[in-house]
Design a protein around this motif. Structure first.
Motif, mmCIF file in Angstrom:
data_model
loop_
_atom_site.group_PDB
_atom_site.id
_atom_site.type_symbol
_atom_site.label_atom_id
_atom_site.label_comp_id
_atom_site.label_asym_id
_atom_site.label_seq_id
_atom_site.Cartn_x
_atom_site.Cartn_y
_atom_site.Cartn_z
ATOM 1 N N THR A 291 1.095 -1.588 0.017
ATOM 2 C CA THR A 291 -0.164 0.064 0.319
ATOM 3 C C THR A 291 0.793 1.429 -0.165
ATOM 4 O O THR A 291 0.402 2.083 -0.709
ATOM 5 C CB THR A 291 -0.545 0.301 1.436
ATOM 6 O OG1 THR A 291 -2.110 -0.996 1.258
ATOM 7 C CG2 THR A 291 -1.591 1.218 1.323
ATOM 8 N N ASP A 292 2.022 1.288 0.412
ATOM 9 C CA ASP A 292 2.860 2.376 0.683
ATOM 10 C C ASP A 292 3.321 2.454 -0.352
ATOM 11 O O ASP A 292 3.594 3.954 -0.383
ATOM 12 C CB ASP A 292 3.611 2.455 2.075
ATOM 13 C CG ASP A 292 4.862 3.172 2.263
ATOM 14 O OD1 ASP A 292 4.458 4.839 2.671
ATOM 15 O OD2 ASP A 292 5.569 3.034 1.771
ATOM 16 N N SER B 74 1.080 3.745 -3.038
ATOM 17 C CA SER B 74 0.611 5.059 -2.854
ATOM 18 C C SER B 74 2.180 6.364 -3.524
ATOM 19 O O SER B 74 1.448 7.792 -3.968
ATOM 20 C CB SER B 74 0.601 5.513 -1.854
ATOM 21 O OG SER B 74 -0.238 4.844 -0.932
ATOM 22 N N THR B 75 2.944 5.505 -2.935
ATOM 23 C CA THR B 75 3.814 6.228 -3.446
ATOM 24 C C THR B 75 4.411 6.623 -5.117
ATOM 25 O O THR B 75 4.063 8.044 -5.429
ATOM 26 C CB THR B 75 5.383 6.530 -2.728
ATOM 27 O OG1 THR B 75 5.473 6.626 -1.386
ATOM 28 C CG2 THR B 75 6.629 7.215 -3.292
ATOM 29 N N ASP C 160 1.344 9.244 -6.512
ATOM 30 C CA ASP C 160 1.017 10.377 -5.885
ATOM 31 C C ASP C 160 2.498 11.328 -6.997
ATOM 32 O O ASP C 160 2.272 12.472 -7.274
ATOM 33 C CB ASP C 160 1.739 10.626 -4.917
ATOM 34 C CG ASP C 160 0.634 10.392 -3.686
ATOM 35 O OD1 ASP C 160 -0.605 10.022 -3.501
ATOM 36 O OD2 ASP C 160 2.000 9.940 -2.582
ATOM 37 N N TYR D 194 -3.240 -2.270 -11.129
ATOM 38 C CA TYR D 194 -2.881 -0.820 -10.518
ATOM 39 C C TYR D 194 -1.872 -0.902 -12.467
ATOM 40 O O TYR D 194 -1.749 -2.248 -12.539
ATOM 41 C CB TYR D 194 -1.487 -1.067 -10.035
ATOM 42 C CG TYR D 194 -2.731 -0.342 -8.418
ATOM 43 C CD1 TYR D 194 -2.097 0.905 -8.244
ATOM 44 C CD2 TYR D 194 -2.717 -1.461 -7.993
ATOM 45 C CE1 TYR D 194 -3.104 0.907 -7.260
ATOM 46 C CE2 TYR D 194 -3.748 -1.589 -6.732
ATOM 47 C CZ TYR D 194 -3.386 0.166 -6.370
ATOM 48 O OH TYR D 194 -4.224 -0.393 -5.480
#
Length: 167
Positions: free
Chosen positions: A54-55, A58-59, A62, A80
């Motif tokens: 998830t981290d 997310s990066t 972003d 994704y």
């Protein structure tokens, strides 16, 4: 513990490492290139924790390296996909793979993956080519100089060509 940032450096490599330098990030991008796009499939294929995935996603979201694409409603499910910015990482991954195949695959009996050019059937690996003359380019064949984004008055951080190789 989170690593310290290198974003204070006026360097394209440092800026890239800010986005791509965490463990797992390039391996996730590799899986996306090879068609593993759904969250649960990424977890299963990589055996990565859901929180870390998830981290990292997310990066990548972003920074516009990947985008979410809905493939199911009720409940909403997403996969994704690499953006053009993400797809531009292909030569980076091939270069890393080539380095690993050259220096780290002997004990495994050879490369674990071979990437083949669909049109002509040749395996992809090897040298960086100059876009002008199409000749192979190595570290002894280039010079670096300050570019338009260099800070004025700052000393150039351009490396000298590497002539000594220790093996």
């Amino acid at each position: 513990m989170k690593r310290s940032s290198v974003d204070h450096l006026n360097c394209s490599i440092a800026r890239s490492v800010e986005i791509l330098g965490e463990w797992w990030t390039l391996v996730i991008v590799r899986d996306l290139f090879f068609g593993v796009r759904r969250f649960d499939d990424l977890v299963a294929d990589l055996r990565i924790s859901r929180g870390v995935l998830t981290d990292r996603l997310s990066t990548l979201l972003d920074h516009g390296v990947v985008k979410r694409h809905r493939y199911q409603q009720r409940p909403d499910r997403f996969e994704y996909r690499l953006t053009a910015k993400g797809r531009d990482l292909f030569p980076v991954l091939v270069a890393l793979m080539h380095w690993g195949d050259t220096w780290l695959s002997a004990q495994a009996g050879g490369p674990p993956v071979v990437v083949t050019h669909t049109e002509c059937g040749h395996d992809i690996a090897g040298p960086l080519l100059c876009p002008g003359c199409r000749q192979p380019v190595g570290p002894d064949d280039v010079t670096a100089s300050a570019g338009p984004g260099a800070k004025h008055g700052a000393p150039s951080q351009a490396p000298e060509p590497v002539h000594d190789v220790i093996r």
